[in-house]
Scaffold this active site. Structure first.
Site, PDB file in Angstrom:
ATOM      1  CG  HIS A 110      -1.489   1.347   1.680  1.00  0.00           C
ATOM      2  ND1 HIS A 110      -2.349   2.039   0.885  1.00  0.00           N
ATOM      3  CD2 HIS A 110      -1.065   2.132   2.586  1.00  0.00           C
ATOM      4  CE1 HIS A 110      -2.382   3.237   1.475  1.00  0.00           C
ATOM      5  NE2 HIS A 110      -1.654   3.424   2.459  1.00  0.00           N
ATOM      6  CG  ASP A 148       7.742  18.529 -25.922  1.00  0.00           C
ATOM      7  OD1 ASP A 148       8.087  17.759 -24.801  1.00  0.00           O
ATOM      8  OD2 ASP A 148       6.961  17.762 -26.712  1.00  0.00           O
ATOM      9  CD1 TRP A 198       6.685   3.048   4.776  1.00  0.00           C
ATOM     10  CD2 TRP A 198       8.115   3.468   2.991  1.00  0.00           C
ATOM     11  NE1 TRP A 198       7.059   4.252   4.877  1.00  0.00           N
ATOM     12  CE2 TRP A 198       8.012   4.516   4.116  1.00  0.00           C
ATOM     13  CE3 TRP A 198       8.788   4.070   1.897  1.00  0.00           C
ATOM     14  CZ2 TRP A 198       8.597   6.040   3.822  1.00  0.00           C
ATOM     15  CZ3 TRP A 198       9.410   5.484   1.753  1.00  0.00           C
ATOM     16  CH2 TRP A 198       9.320   6.152   2.710  1.00  0.00           C
ATOM     17  CB  SER A 226      10.981   6.116 -13.752  1.00  0.00           C
ATOM     18  OG  SER A 226       9.961   7.100 -13.718  1.00  0.00           O
ATOM     19  CB  SER A 227      12.422   9.176  -9.700  1.00  0.00           C
ATOM     20  OG  SER A 227      11.124   8.814  -9.381  1.00  0.00           O
ATOM     21  CG  HIS A 282      12.920  13.987   6.572  1.00  0.00           C
ATOM     22  ND1 HIS A 282      11.841  13.755   7.175  1.00  0.00           N
ATOM     23  CD2 HIS A 282      12.887  15.014   5.958  1.00  0.00           C
ATOM     24  CE1 HIS A 282      11.124  14.986   7.383  1.00  0.00           C
ATOM     25  NE2 HIS A 282      11.662  15.767   6.814  1.00  0.00           N
ATOM     26  CD  GLU A 340      10.057   9.853  -1.907  1.00  0.00           C
ATOM     27  OE1 GLU A 340      10.955   9.894  -2.408  1.00  0.00           O
ATOM     28  OE2 GLU A 340       9.037   9.572  -2.461  1.00  0.00           O
ATOM     29  CE1 TYR A 385       9.111  18.909   4.478  1.00  0.00           C
ATOM     30  CE2 TYR A 385      10.927  17.495   5.166  1.00  0.00           C
ATOM     31  CZ  TYR A 385       9.840  18.347   5.413  1.00  0.00           C
ATOM     32  OH  TYR A 385       9.688  18.299   6.627  1.00  0.00           O
ATOM     33  CB  SER A 404       2.076  28.748  -4.525  1.00  0.00           C
ATOM     34  OG  SER A 404       2.605  27.967  -3.369  1.00  0.00           O
ATOM     35  CG  HIS A 446      12.858  13.197  12.369  1.00  0.00           C
ATOM     36  ND1 HIS A 446      12.797  14.410  11.939  1.00  0.00           N
ATOM     37  CD2 HIS A 446      12.345  12.369  11.571  1.00  0.00           C
ATOM     38  CE1 HIS A 446      12.344  14.394  10.596  1.00  0.00           C
ATOM     39  NE2 HIS A 446      11.985  13.099  10.423  1.00  0.00           N
ATOM     40  CG  HIS A 447      12.183   8.935  10.292  1.00  0.00           C
ATOM     41  ND1 HIS A 447      10.904   8.798  10.243  1.00  0.00           N
ATOM     42  CD2 HIS A 447      12.757   9.952   9.715  1.00  0.00           C
ATOM     43  CE1 HIS A 447      10.468   9.746   9.288  1.00  0.00           C
ATOM     44  NE2 HIS A 447      11.573  10.599   9.193  1.00  0.00           N
ATOM     45  CB  THR A 499       6.857  24.421   7.188  1.00  0.00           C
ATOM     46  OG1 THR A 499       7.752  23.581   7.013  1.00  0.00           O
ATOM     47  CG2 THR A 499       5.649  23.953   6.699  1.00  0.00           C
ATOM     48  CE  LYS A 541       7.254  26.704   0.539  1.00  0.00           C
ATOM     49  NZ  LYS A 541       6.743  26.693  -0.710  1.00  0.00           N
ATOM     50  NE  ARG A 552       3.943   2.665  11.323  1.00  0.00           N
ATOM     51  CZ  ARG A 552       5.064   3.266  10.441  1.00  0.00           C
ATOM     52  NH1 ARG A 552       5.826   4.047  11.162  1.00  0.00           N
ATOM     53  NH2 ARG A 552       4.785   3.389   9.389  1.00  0.00           N
TER      54      ARG A 552
HETATM   55  C1  HEM Z   1       6.721  20.238  10.267  1.00  0.00           C
HETATM   56  C2  HEM Z   1       6.912  19.323   9.542  1.00  0.00           C
HETATM   57  C3  HEM Z   1       7.361  17.716  10.153  1.00  0.00           C
HETATM   58  C4  HEM Z   1       7.964  17.368  11.182  1.00  0.00           C
HETATM   59  C5  HEM Z   1       8.176  18.172  12.303  1.00  0.00           C
HETATM   60  C6  HEM Z   1       7.816  15.944  10.947  1.00  0.00           C
HETATM   61  C7  HEM Z   1       8.323  14.903  11.948  1.00  0.00           C
HETATM   62  C8  HEM Z   1       8.341  13.723  11.783  1.00  0.00           C
HETATM   63  C9  HEM Z   1       8.897  12.581  12.959  1.00  0.00           C
HETATM   64  C10 HEM Z   1       9.517  13.120  14.221  1.00  0.00           C
HETATM   65  C11 HEM Z   1       8.722  11.269  12.521  1.00  0.00           C
HETATM   66  C12 HEM Z   1       9.077  10.007  12.993  1.00  0.00           C
HETATM   67  C13 HEM Z   1       7.868   9.691  13.901  1.00  0.00           C
HETATM   68  C14 HEM Z   1       8.394   8.134  14.748  1.00  0.00           C
HETATM   69  O1  HEM Z   1       8.618   7.253  13.570  1.00  0.00           O
HETATM   70  O2  HEM Z   1       8.180   8.031  15.660  1.00  0.00           O
HETATM   71  C15 HEM Z   1       7.950  11.532  11.178  1.00  0.00           C
HETATM   72  C16 HEM Z   1       7.319  10.522  10.503  1.00  0.00           C
HETATM   73  C17 HEM Z   1       6.685  10.621   9.190  1.00  0.00           C
HETATM   74  N1  HEM Z   1       6.663  11.936   8.448  1.00  0.00           N
HETATM   75 FE1  HEM Z   1       6.569  13.617   9.059  1.00  0.00          FE
HETATM   76  N2  HEM Z   1       7.302  15.520   9.607  1.00  0.00           N
HETATM   77  C18 HEM Z   1       6.918  16.551   9.128  1.00  0.00           C
HETATM   78  C19 HEM Z   1       6.432  16.789   7.902  1.00  0.00           C
HETATM   79  C20 HEM Z   1       6.005  15.701   7.073  1.00  0.00           C
HETATM   80  C21 HEM Z   1       5.679  15.593   5.793  1.00  0.00           C
HETATM   81  C22 HEM Z   1       5.505  16.959   5.032  1.00  0.00           C
HETATM   82  C23 HEM Z   1       5.488  14.636   5.389  1.00  0.00           C
HETATM   83  C24 HEM Z   1       5.094  14.131   3.732  1.00  0.00           C
HETATM   84  C25 HEM Z   1       4.421  14.758   3.043  1.00  0.00           C
HETATM   85  C26 HEM Z   1       5.691  13.669   6.321  1.00  0.00           C
HETATM   86  C27 HEM Z   1       5.653  12.143   6.276  1.00  0.00           C
HETATM   87  C28 HEM Z   1       6.068  11.349   7.180  1.00  0.00           C
HETATM   88  C29 HEM Z   1       6.148   9.951   7.271  1.00  0.00           C
HETATM   89  C30 HEM Z   1       5.722   9.215   5.819  1.00  0.00           C
HETATM   90  C31 HEM Z   1       6.455   9.496   8.298  1.00  0.00           C
HETATM   91  C32 HEM Z   1       6.456   7.973   8.822  1.00  0.00           C
HETATM   92  C33 HEM Z   1       7.471   7.294   8.132  1.00  0.00           C
HETATM   93  C34 HEM Z   1       7.685   5.535   8.568  1.00  0.00           C
HETATM   94  O3  HEM Z   1       8.150   5.336   9.640  1.00  0.00           O
HETATM   95  O4  HEM Z   1       7.102   4.883   7.943  1.00  0.00           O
HETATM   96  N3  HEM Z   1       6.335  14.439   7.596  1.00  0.00           N
HETATM   97  N4  HEM Z   1       7.554  12.877  10.678  1.00  0.00           N
HETATM   98 CU   LIG Z   2      11.264  12.488   8.665  1.00  0.00          CU
END
Ligand code: HEM
Ligand SMILES: [Cu+2]
Length: 524
Positions: free
Chosen positions: A75, A104, A140, A167-168, A251, A253, A255, A266, A300-301, A326, A329, A448
Site C-alpha cells: 500500500h 516541449d 515500506w 524513472s525519477s 526524509h 522523500e 518533501y 501557491s 528523528h526516525h 514551513t 509558507k 502500527r
Molecule cells: C513540520 C514538519 C514535519 C515534522 C516536524 C515531522 C516529523 C516527523 C517525525 C519526528 C517522524 C518520526 C515519527 C516516528 O517514527 O516515531 C515523522 C514520520 C513521518 N513523516 Fe513527518 N514531519 C513533518 C512533515 C512531514 C511531511 C511534509 C511529510 C510527507 C508529506 C511527512 C511524512 C512522514 C512519514 C511518511 C512518516 C513515517 C515514516 C515511517 O516510519 O513509515 N512528514 N515525521
Molecule cells: Cu522524517
C-alpha cells in the site's frame, strides 16, 4: 488522448496504440503519467481498505498476518512511488513547458522512456503477491533483518524500486534541463510560476536521494543472495546502518511528496483570491530552505534505536527548524487570501482544506520531533495519524486541487462544480473520521503494522474503518467527475479562472494545441 483538432491534424497517420507507445509529446506523456498515478491511487486505496476491513474488529477476520503485512508494505510503496510521484511528474510534464513558454520538454525521447519504465515496475509489484512467500512484508522502510527473510516477492520489490528510481532520475534531469535552458525570452527564474520553482527544487532532491535508496536496496539484495553482511550483525554488519541510509533518502522523500503540492497550492490560492501571491521571493527561499534542511533531520526516525544525547538534541532541533520555512509558507498563503475577493470553487476548497489539515499534520510532526515524547509515540498509530495528515491533505489534495484547476485547460471542458463540492466535503469529513481517532489510538499505545489489537482499541478502530470506506467512496465521485468531464463536459473558456495569470491561461487556448509554443512568447 484528448482527440482535439490539432492532434488529428498532426497525428492522423498514427494509430492510438502507436501514439501511446512512441509519443514524445509532453502533453501525451503528462496525461499518461496522470492516468497511471490515478490508477495506482485506486489500487493502493483498495489495499488500504483491505487493511481497514481487517482492523474493523479485534481478532483476525479476513486475512492471515502475512498478507496483512504485505498489504501495509505494498500500500505504502504503491501510493508513494506509483500514485503521488508519477502524478506530480504528470503535472510537471503538462505545466512546465507551458508555464515557461517552451515547445516541449528538453529530452522528449527520454521522457517517453521514463514513463514506460514504470510499467514493468508496477507489474512486478502487483505480481509479487502471487509468488511463493507473497509480496514484501517488511513495511515500506524495508528494515533488515526482517526484509532479508522475505521470499522472492522481496526481490521483485527491490527491482521495482530500482526501475522507479531510474524513472525519477530521468524525469528530474529532464525537468532541471527544461527549466534552466528552455525558458522563453524574458522569463527570468524569479518570474517563473511557483509550480516550476517547487519542481526544480524537488528534482534536485530526487537526484540526490534516489541513488542512495538504490544503494541501500542493492546492499539488501547482496545480503540476501550473495553472502555479504552489510546489515547482518552475525557477519560483522549493522542493521542500524540500513536505517541511517534509508532515512537519509526517506526524509527528503517526504518533501519530494509535498513540495510540488506547495507549488500547485501557491498558484491556485492567488487565482481565487484575485491577488498576486504574497511573498513570492520568500516562497522560493522557504522551499529551498526546506529542501536543504531535509538532509539533516533523518535521525528523528531513529530516536528509539539508541543514539548519544547530543545526537538526539541535534536531530530534534534540526527537525523543529523545518517548521520555520514551513510556517513562512502557511503565513504567505493566508496573507494572499487576506482582503482578497475570494470565491470558493472546488480547486480553492481543496486548497483551503490543504491549509487547515496539512498544518495539523505539521503540528503532530513537531510533537513527534521531541525526542523524549517520541520514545513513547514511535511506531504507534500517532505516527500513522501524523503522516496521513501531511500526505492526504498535503500531497493528495494538492494533486486533486490541481486536477480540478487545470482540467479545463487540459481537456477544453469544464467539470461539474456541484459534484466537485460534494467530493470535497465528503472527503474532508471522511478523512477526519478516518485519521483523527488514530491520534487517540496512538496516544493510548496501539502499535502500527499489526492485524489484531487489544480490546480497548476497538471503538476508535471501528470508527476509523467506517471513515475509510466513506473516503474511498468519495474518490469514486472524483473519478466519475473527471471521466464525464472528458466525455461530455461543457466547453471551457481559454481563461477559465479570471484570477489565473500564468502563461497557459493568458497565452494558450483551451484545450491547448498539440504543439504548445511554436514560437516562444516574449515576457515583458
Ligand atoms: C513540520 C514538519 C514535519 C515534522 C516536524 C515531522 C516529523 C516527523 C517525525 C519526528 C517522524 C518520526 C515519527 C516516528 O517514527 O516515531 C515523522 C514520520 C513521518 N513523516 Fe513527518 N514531519 C513533518 C512533515 C512531514 C511531511 C511534509 C511529510 C510527507 C508529506 C511527512 C511524512 C512522514 C512519514 C511518511 C512518516 C513515517 C515514516 C515511517 O516510519 O513509515 N512528514 N515525521
Ligand atoms: Cu522524517
Amino acid at each position: 488522448m484528448h482527440g482535439d483538432d490539432h492532434a488529428h491534424e498532426h497525428h492522423d497517420h498514427k494509430g492510438p496504440w502507436t501514439r501511446i507507445f512512441t509519443t514524445t509529446n509532453h502533453k501525451d506523456i503528462g496525461s499518461m503519467y496522470l492516468w497511471f498515478g490515478f490508477l495506482m491511487f485506486f489500487v493502493g486505496g483498495a489495499m488500504a481498505l483491505g487493511i481497514r476491513a481487517e482492523l474493523f474488529r479485534p481478532g483476525l477476520q479476513w486475512m492471515q498476518p502475512e498478507l496483512f503485512n504485505s498489504l501495509t508494505t505494498v500500500h505504502a510503496l504503491v501510493m508513494i512511488f506509483g500514485g503521488v510521484m508519477p502524478a506530480f511528474v504528470g503535472f510537471a510534464n503538462w505545466l512546465i513547458p507551458m508555464q515557461i513558454g517552451a515547445a516541449d520538454m528538453a529530452f522528449p525521447r527520454m521522457n517517453n522512456w521514463s514513463f514506460w519504465i514504470m510499467i514493468p515496475a508496477a507489474v512486478l509489484l502487483m505480481a509479487s503477491f502471487f509468488v511463493p512467500g507473497g509480496a514484501a512484508a517488511s513495511g515500506w522502510t524495508l528494515y533488515p533483518p526482517l526484509v532479508t527473510q522475505g521470499g522472492m516477492g522481496t526481490d521483485m520489490t527491490i527491482l521495482a524500486i530500482h526501475l522507479l528510481g531510474a524513472s525519477s532520475i530521468m524525469g528530474s534531469i529532464n525537468i532541471i534541463t527544461t527549466i534552466l535552458n528552455l525558458r522563453a525570452p524574458g522569463m527570468t527564474l524569479m518570474k517563473m510560476p511557483l509550480f516550476c520553482w517547487t519542481w526544480l527544487i524537488t528534482a534536485y532532491l530526487l537526484i540526490a536521494t534516489m541513488p542512495v535508496l538504490a544503494g541501500a536496496v542493492t546492499m539488501l539484495l547482496t545480503d540476501r543472495h550473495f553472502g555479504t553482511s552489510f546489515f547482518n550483525a552475525a557477519g560483522g554488519g549493522d542493521p542500524t546502518m540500513f536505517m541511517h541510509i534509508f532515512w537519509f533518502f526517506g526524509h527528503p522523500e517526504v518533501y519530494i511528496l509535498i513540495l510540488p503540492a506547495f507549488g500547485i497550492v501557491s498558484q491556485i490560492i492567488p487565482a481565487f483570491s484575485r491577488k498576486p501571491l504574497f511573498g513570492y521571493a520568500s516562497m522560493v527561499y522557504a522551499t529551498a530552505a526546506i529542501a536543504i534542511l531535509s538532509f539533516i533531520v533523518w535521525g528523528h526516525h531513529m530516536f528509539t534505536v539508541g543514539m548519544p544525547a547530543a545526537g538526539q538534541l541535534f536531530f530534534m532541533f534540526a527537525t523543529m527548524l523545518i517548521a520555520v520555512p514551513t510556517g513562512v509558507k502557511i503565513f504567505n498563503w493566508i496573507s494572499t487570501m487576506w482582503r482578497g475577493s475570494l470565491t470558493f470553487e472546488t480547486p480553492m476548497l481543496f486548497c483551503i482544506g490543504f491549509l487547515c489539515m496539512f498544518t495539523l499534520g505539521g503540528f503532530s510532526g513537531l510533537v513527534l520531533a521531541i525526542a523524549a515524547v517520541d520514545i513513547t509515540l514511535h511506531n504507534t498509530y500517532y505516527v500513522v495519524a501524523h503522516f496521513h495528515y501531511v500526505l492526504f491533505p498535503g500531497a493528495i489534495w494538492g494533486l486533486t486541487a490541481g486536477v480540478y484547476f487545470w482540467l479545463p485547460k487540459f481537456t477544453g471542458k469544464m467539470y461539474n462544480e456541484t459534484l466537485g463540492k460534494w467530493h470535497f466535503w465528503i472527503s474532508a469529513i471522511a478523512f477526519n473520521i478516518t485519521f483523527f481517532p488514530q491520534h487517540f489510538l496512538g496516544l493510548a499505545g496501539m502499535p502500527r503494522r499489526i492485524p489484531d489489537y487489544a480490546l480497548q482499541y476497538a471503538e476508535w478502530n471501528m470508527i476509523s474503518t467506517i471513515g475509510a470506506f466513506l473516503l474511498g467512496f468519495s474518490q469514486l465521485i472524483f473519478l466519475y467527475n473527471v471521466v464525464t468531464t472528458i466525455r461530455s463536459g461543457e466547453k471551457a473558456k481559454d481563461k477559465q479562472w479570471e484570477g489565473a495569470d500564468s502563461l497557459e491561461w493568458t497565452h494558450l487556448p483551451s484545450p491547448v494545441p498539440y504543439h504548445t509554443f511554436e514560437t516562444a512568447p516574449v515576457i515583458k
